[in-house]
Design an enzyme around this catalytic site. Sequence first.
Site, PDB file in Angstrom:
ATOM      1  CG  HIS A 155       0.999   4.711  -1.446  1.00 50.04           C
ATOM      2  ND1 HIS A 155       1.285   3.378  -1.483  1.00 50.04           N
ATOM      3  CD2 HIS A 155       1.466   5.221  -2.618  1.00 50.04           C
ATOM      4  CE1 HIS A 155       1.907   3.083  -2.623  1.00 50.04           C
ATOM      5  NE2 HIS A 155       2.036   4.176  -3.328  1.00 50.04           N
ATOM      6  CG  ASP A 195      -0.980   2.241   0.985  1.00 50.64           C
ATOM      7  OD1 ASP A 195      -1.676   2.246  -0.042  1.00 50.64           O
ATOM      8  OD2 ASP A 195       0.269   2.358   0.989  1.00 50.64           O
ATOM      9  CD  GLU A 216       8.172  -1.805  -8.538  1.00 54.37           C
ATOM     10  OE1 GLU A 216       7.928  -0.822  -7.801  1.00 54.37           O
ATOM     11  OE2 GLU A 216       7.292  -2.546  -9.004  1.00 54.37           O
ATOM     12  CG  ASP A 274       9.777  -0.153  -4.588  1.00 56.82           C
ATOM     13  OD1 ASP A 274      10.303   0.122  -3.492  1.00 56.82           O
ATOM     14  OD2 ASP A 274       8.726   0.360  -4.993  1.00 56.82           O
ATOM     15  CG  ASP A 325       3.899  -4.930  -8.469  1.00 48.75           C
ATOM     16  OD1 ASP A 325       5.010  -4.627  -8.926  1.00 48.75           O
ATOM     17  OD2 ASP A 325       2.979  -4.095  -8.303  1.00 48.75           O
TER      18      ASP A 325
END
Length: 435
Positions: free
Chosen positions: A99, A102, A266, A294, A307
């Site tokens: 992103h 980031d 994801e 993802d 995550d």
Amino acid sequence: MTDFFAGIPKIAYEGPDSENEFAFRHYNPDEVVLGKRMEDHLRFAVAYWHSFAWEGQDPFGGRTFDRPWFGDGMDCARLKADVAFEMFAILGQPYFCFHDLDVRPEGATFAESRANLEAITDYFAEKMQATGTRLLWGTANLFTHRRFMAGAATNPDPDVFAYSGAVLKSCIDATHRLGGENYVMWGGREGYETLLNTDLGQEAEQAGRMLHNVVDYKHKIGFKGPILIEPKPQEPSKHQYDFDVATVYGFLKRFGLEDEVKVNIEQGHAILAGHSFEHELALAASLGIFGSIDINRNDYQSGWDTDQFPNNVPEMALAFYEVLRAGGFTTGGTNFDAKLRRQSLDPADLILAHVGGMDACARGLKAAAAMLEDGKLEAARAERYAGWQGAEAQKMLSGQYGLEEIADYVERSGVEPEPRSGRQERLENLVNRYV
Ligand code: XUL
Ligand code: CO
């Protein structure tokens, strides 16, 4: 060279019996599976945000990691990039994803933020040229800054819609400049906290308009990769509009974008939506919108989007079975949208988390390929639907027979359906031979 990963060697394939922690046991990039190199099947990417931007905070506590690049200026951003590319060299994965937030410091104005992004994009371009690491996808962070607290494209304030459009343009430009193979849109705050202050219809119109703008702009600049929407049902918003694959498809149909936009699915988001990962993959493939994945896993007890790195091989086998059935990745790949646990402080933890995840995916891929090659699962599936090859069945499916003709057919030929076993346990036993 920085000294962040000092003493950590480049990871090589050593086979399942290796005693070396810093080795792949199953991921062997050059090994050919179903006629294709494993690296070209899996197309691994490292996610910049979890590995280099996240500081270890959770809802109850702040930073736990101690990283020399944590800080605000461009020097920190460049040091972060140096370490990131050192990690890519150690792992040897072909791709990364990021992103805007980031990789660059936030500026005092939009123009300053954009200039910072452009400077880092140039820095990345040099490193990508030197190392051969490629960009799987870029994306915009339209959810962290407080300006986005009520959404980006779906914000009640048109100034936020405008600002979001400008951010999107800058991130598509950066992705295009770096040869990114896809562009991802995850609608972090495109949803609502309470219906009491939300106009659902208005917000959908705004989202549809912005997506049209993105597609138009992509064509205008000649960006060839697909736009991928990443579904998620909630978190951070109470209700997220891109709930799951089926909902995204309905949205795309509504705005006439089903041939332009695909999905990035994801694992953990599928679970949050109450589906299995393979359900979402199979549905996207059947709708013709499968793009990329993802990969991660959620903690099944906490119910949060935790995550974590994937490590459940039977789950990976079923997931890659669907990826292979869909024909494999074209522009897509396997992005580690996964982060360390906040107590995993050491640089080695970051490397070995990826090594384990890559090995789990490789084992899953090999099991999936064996299941597909064996052919028994597909034969059983085909056999279950074989009746549809019959002449009368074809007339029903094509619409040649309406209800009157069907009723006539049933009486004329004395149709009496005979229930047949679905053989679920036998199929499950078959899968267990491979995982
Ligand atoms: C959040 C998430 C994002 C997207 C990219 O749950 O998955 O990191 O992948 O914005
Ligand atoms: Co994601």
